[in-house]
Scaffold this motif. Structure first.
Motif, PDB file in Angstrom:
ATOM      1  N   VAL A 192      20.248  96.797  32.036  1.00  0.00           N
ATOM      2  CA  VAL A 192      18.974  96.247  32.495  1.00  0.00           C
ATOM      3  C   VAL A 192      18.089  97.423  32.874  1.00  0.00           C
ATOM      4  N   ALA A 193      17.024  97.619  32.120  1.00  0.00           N
ATOM      5  CA  ALA A 193      16.069  98.688  32.402  1.00  0.00           C
ATOM      6  C   ALA A 193      14.965  98.133  33.291  1.00  0.00           C
ATOM      7  N   VAL A 194      14.820  98.699  34.460  1.00  0.00           N
ATOM      8  CA  VAL A 194      13.824  98.245  35.429  1.00  0.00           C
ATOM      9  C   VAL A 194      12.501  98.932  35.107  1.00  0.00           C
ATOM     10  N   GLU A 195      11.494  98.129  34.800  1.00  0.00           N
ATOM     11  CA  GLU A 195      10.172  98.642  34.483  1.00  0.00           C
ATOM     12  C   GLU A 195       9.192  98.253  35.583  1.00  0.00           C
ATOM     13  N   GLU A 196       7.953  98.681  35.396  1.00  0.00           N
ATOM     14  CA  GLU A 196       6.933  98.368  36.401  1.00  0.00           C
ATOM     15  C   GLU A 196       6.627  96.880  36.424  1.00  0.00           C
ATOM     16  N   GLU A 197       6.660  96.251  35.248  1.00  0.00           N
ATOM     17  CA  GLU A 197       6.397  94.819  35.172  1.00  0.00           C
ATOM     18  C   GLU A 197       7.601  94.038  35.680  1.00  0.00           C
ATOM     19  N   GLY A 198       7.349  93.011  36.450  1.00  0.00           N
ATOM     20  CA  GLY A 198       8.423  92.178  36.978  1.00  0.00           C
ATOM     21  C   GLY A 198       8.710  92.490  38.434  1.00  0.00           C
ATOM     22  N   SER A 199       9.073  91.455  39.180  1.00  0.00           N
ATOM     23  CA  SER A 199       9.359  91.622  40.602  1.00  0.00           C
ATOM     24  C   SER A 199      10.829  91.932  40.815  1.00  0.00           C
ATOM     25  N   VAL A 200      11.136  92.427  42.011  1.00  0.00           N
ATOM     26  CA  VAL A 200      12.517  92.747  42.363  1.00  0.00           C
ATOM     27  C   VAL A 200      13.366  91.482  42.378  1.00  0.00           C
ATOM     28  N   GLU A 201      12.799  90.376  42.853  1.00  0.00           N
ATOM     29  CA  GLU A 201      13.547  89.118  42.918  1.00  0.00           C
ATOM     30  C   GLU A 201      13.920  88.624  41.521  1.00  0.00           C
ATOM     31  N   ASP A 202      12.999  88.745  40.559  1.00  0.00           N
ATOM     32  CA  ASP A 202      13.297  88.288  39.201  1.00  0.00           C
ATOM     33  C   ASP A 202      14.367  89.160  38.550  1.00  0.00           C
ATOM     34  N   TYR A 203      14.279  90.468  38.759  1.00  0.00           N
ATOM     35  CA  TYR A 203      15.308  91.355  38.209  1.00  0.00           C
ATOM     36  C   TYR A 203      16.668  91.058  38.832  1.00  0.00           C
ATOM     37  N   GLY A 204      16.683  90.857  40.158  1.00  0.00           N
ATOM     38  CA  GLY A 204      17.946  90.573  40.818  1.00  0.00           C
ATOM     39  C   GLY A 204      18.572  89.274  40.347  1.00  0.00           C
ATOM     40  N   GLN A 205      17.755  88.228  40.175  1.00  0.00           N
ATOM     41  CA  GLN A 205      18.285  86.953  39.705  1.00  0.00           C
ATOM     42  C   GLN A 205      18.773  87.067  38.261  1.00  0.00           C
ATOM     43  N   TYR A 206      18.077  87.857  37.448  1.00  0.00           N
ATOM     44  CA  TYR A 206      18.511  88.047  36.056  1.00  0.00           C
ATOM     45  C   TYR A 206      19.870  88.743  36.009  1.00  0.00           C
ATOM     46  N   CYS A 207      20.055  89.770  36.843  1.00  0.00           N
ATOM     47  CA  CYS A 207      21.345  90.465  36.870  1.00  0.00           C
ATOM     48  C   CYS A 207      22.448  89.557  37.398  1.00  0.00           C
ATOM     49  N   ALA A 208      22.123  88.750  38.405  1.00  0.00           N
ATOM     50  CA  ALA A 208      23.126  87.827  38.935  1.00  0.00           C
ATOM     51  C   ALA A 208      23.515  86.786  37.893  1.00  0.00           C
ATOM     52  N   ASN A 209      22.565  86.359  37.075  1.00  0.00           N
ATOM     53  CA  ASN A 209      22.883  85.399  36.015  1.00  0.00           C
ATOM     54  C   ASN A 209      23.793  86.013  34.953  1.00  0.00           C
ATOM     55  N   LEU A 210      23.648  87.312  34.716  1.00  0.00           N
ATOM     56  CA  LEU A 210      24.523  87.958  33.737  1.00  0.00           C
ATOM     57  C   LEU A 210      25.979  87.917  34.181  1.00  0.00           C
ATOM     58  N   PHE A 211      26.210  88.062  35.484  1.00  0.00           N
ATOM     59  CA  PHE A 211      27.580  88.064  35.986  1.00  0.00           C
ATOM     60  C   PHE A 211      28.211  86.678  35.973  1.00  0.00           C
ATOM     61  N   GLN A 212      27.438  85.635  35.715  1.00  0.00           N
ATOM     62  CA  GLN A 212      28.023  84.299  35.623  1.00  0.00           C
ATOM     63  C   GLN A 212      28.899  84.145  34.389  1.00  0.00           C
ATOM     64  N   ASP A 213      28.688  84.996  33.405  1.00  0.00           N
ATOM     65  CA  ASP A 213      29.540  84.985  32.217  1.00  0.00           C
ATOM     66  C   ASP A 213      30.846  85.701  32.546  1.00  0.00           C
ATOM     67  N   ASP A 214      31.970  85.036  32.293  1.00  0.00           N
ATOM     68  CA  ASP A 214      33.268  85.638  32.607  1.00  0.00           C
ATOM     69  C   ASP A 214      33.537  86.884  31.776  1.00  0.00           C
ATOM     70  N   ALA A 215      32.950  86.958  30.591  1.00  0.00           N
ATOM     71  CA  ALA A 215      33.172  88.127  29.735  1.00  0.00           C
ATOM     72  C   ALA A 215      32.360  89.338  30.174  1.00  0.00           C
ATOM     73  N   MET A 216      31.388  89.144  31.063  1.00  0.00           N
ATOM     74  CA  MET A 216      30.551  90.251  31.536  1.00  0.00           C
ATOM     75  C   MET A 216      31.236  90.895  32.730  1.00  0.00           C
ATOM     76  N   LEU A 217      31.882  92.040  32.501  1.00  0.00           N
ATOM     77  CA  LEU A 217      32.623  92.711  33.562  1.00  0.00           C
ATOM     78  C   LEU A 217      31.763  93.683  34.352  1.00  0.00           C
ATOM     79  N   PHE A 218      30.748  94.256  33.734  1.00  0.00           N
ATOM     80  CA  PHE A 218      29.898  95.194  34.465  1.00  0.00           C
ATOM     81  C   PHE A 218      28.490  95.137  33.893  1.00  0.00           C
ATOM     82  N   VAL A 219      27.532  95.525  34.731  1.00  0.00           N
ATOM     83  CA  VAL A 219      26.121  95.586  34.355  1.00  0.00           C
ATOM     84  C   VAL A 219      25.569  96.908  34.857  1.00  0.00           C
ATOM     85  N   THR A 220      24.846  97.592  34.002  1.00  0.00           N
ATOM     86  CA  THR A 220      24.229  98.871  34.357  1.00  0.00           C
ATOM     87  C   THR A 220      22.741  98.651  34.580  1.00  0.00           C
TER      88      THR A 220
END
Length: 384
Positions: A231-259
């Motif tokens: 997940v590349a953090v850019e100027e566009e987008g809020s911290v809350e949206d990025y955080g929720q997007y990363c949290a949604n990625l971890f809902q997949d059991d096959a997703m062991l890590f996120v950078t």
């Protein structure tokens, strides 16, 4: 292309509608080609004597860039592909050998060796319509080809498909719709109607799709990168949206890590905020804690290396904020990213204790005599 009169030659001879015979110079028919009318292109090649089906060629249209040739008895499928962009070039593969048609010639490709000519045709000037065909057996005999008859049928079938495509193109060109001529254009004295002077209104443009917002916009931005666990953090987008997007990625059991990494140096503080927001969302949902590994200044700067020759000021603060940062959030421990603990240097071992060498009896006797002689000399010196 000029043909050799001494070689076996087949002449394309139309006999009926959609039927063509391939005859030799004596007039004997060796093959018969028939095009089957229908919504899709289909051509069949027969033996004119036994009327046995030898091969079929099918495609959505006669002008398609991919045609499928199927041999019969034994059954074999050969794909004829148009591989040329601005020139006529069709290729197919037969028994691990690659062949390529170039206008009036067919070659066997032998990379890196030069190609070998295996068939030639004769066409009228300006048209891609074969009239005569010659198979160069003396070149084919140089190679190991099990089904020589099958290769000959594939060569002839591909040529017949080229003829059908050429006839369809010329038929469409000759019967194309003619633009109607208005009476005003033919006779200038005829007055023009008011409707003809009005400009044609342009059709309205299709409305643009609405721009995505929130998490959908973050997902769209990351999809362009093509990396699902970064997940590349850019100027566009809020911290809350990025955080929720990363949290949604971890809902997949096959997703062991996120950078989570920074797109530029200005987004380094925002990356840390996104990491904390992601962990806060998981903690609020009572999910397992994540392992966190931080790497910074890992990107090599572009351009030539700059050497600073200025004197170092000890009073100046040497700390500089990182130019890039990557935070790995993982469900499992990642040993390769754990910080390496520096072990203290061990003191050197003490010198070994050297035990005194034990004297032999001979050396001991010699030492005692020397000691006795020294004492006697000392007594004589005192008496004098």
């Amino acid at each position: 292309m000029s043909l050799d009169n001494n070689l076996f030659t087949l002449v394309v001879t139309p006999t009926a509608e959609n039927v063509v015979d391939l005859v030799d110079t004596t007039g004997r028919a060796h093959y018969r080609k028939q095009r089957i009318p229908g919504p899709v292109y289909r051509m069949e090649l027969y033996d004119p004597l036994s009327e046995a089906l030898l091969a079929t060629a099918t495609a959505p249209s006669a002008k398609s860039k991919l045609k499928v040739i199927e041999l019969v008895n034994p059954t074999s499928v050969v794909e004829l592909k148009n591989t040329g962009t601005l020139t006529f070039r069709w290729s197919f593969k037969f028994e691990e050998h690659e062949f390529e048609w170039k206008r009036e010639e067919c070659f066997m490709l032998r990379k890196p060796d030069p190609p070998v000519l295996v068939a030639v045709t004769k066409e009228p000037s300006g048209r891609l319509k074969t009239t005569c065909i010659q198979i160069l057996d003396y070149n084919l005999n140089r190679f190991d080809i099990e089904d020589r008859k099958g290769l000959e049928i594939v060569l002839l079938t591909s040529l017949m498909t080229f003829n059908d495509a050429n006839e369809l193109a010329h038929a469409q060109f000759s019967s194309g719709p003619m633009s109607p001529v208005s009476p005003q254009a033919s006779d200038p004295n005829v007055p023009m109607s008011p409707s003809s002077t009005l400009p044609t209104p342009t059709p309205p443009l299709a409305p643009r799709p609405p721009k995505k917002l929130g998490i959908d916009r973050i997902a769209e931005m990351q999809a362009v990168r093509g990396l699902f666990n970064e997940v590349a953090v850019e100027e566009e987008g809020s911290v809350e949206d990025y955080g929720q997007y990363c949290a949604n990625l971890f809902q997949d059991d096959a997703m062991l890590f996120v950078t989570i990494l920074s797109d530029s140096a200005a987004q380094v503080p925002k990356v840390l905020q996104v990491v904390e927001e992601t962990k806060r969302i998981r903690h609020k949902a009572e999910l397992e804690a994540l392992h966190q590994y931080v790497l910074y200044d890992t990107q090599v700067p572009k351009g030539p290396k700059r050497i600073n020759l200025d004197d170092v000021d000890p009073a100046k603060d040497k700390y500089k904020p990182p130019q890039d940062i990557s935070v790995h959030l993982s469900k499992i421990a990642m040993v390769e990213l754990q910080p390496k603990v520096k072990t203290p240097s061990t003191p050197p071992p003490p010198p070994p204790i050297v035990e005194p060498k034990k004297e032999s009896k001979k050396e001991q006797k010699k030492r005692e005599e020397a000691e006795r002689k020294r004492k006697e000399d000392k007594k004589v010196g005192k008496s004098d």
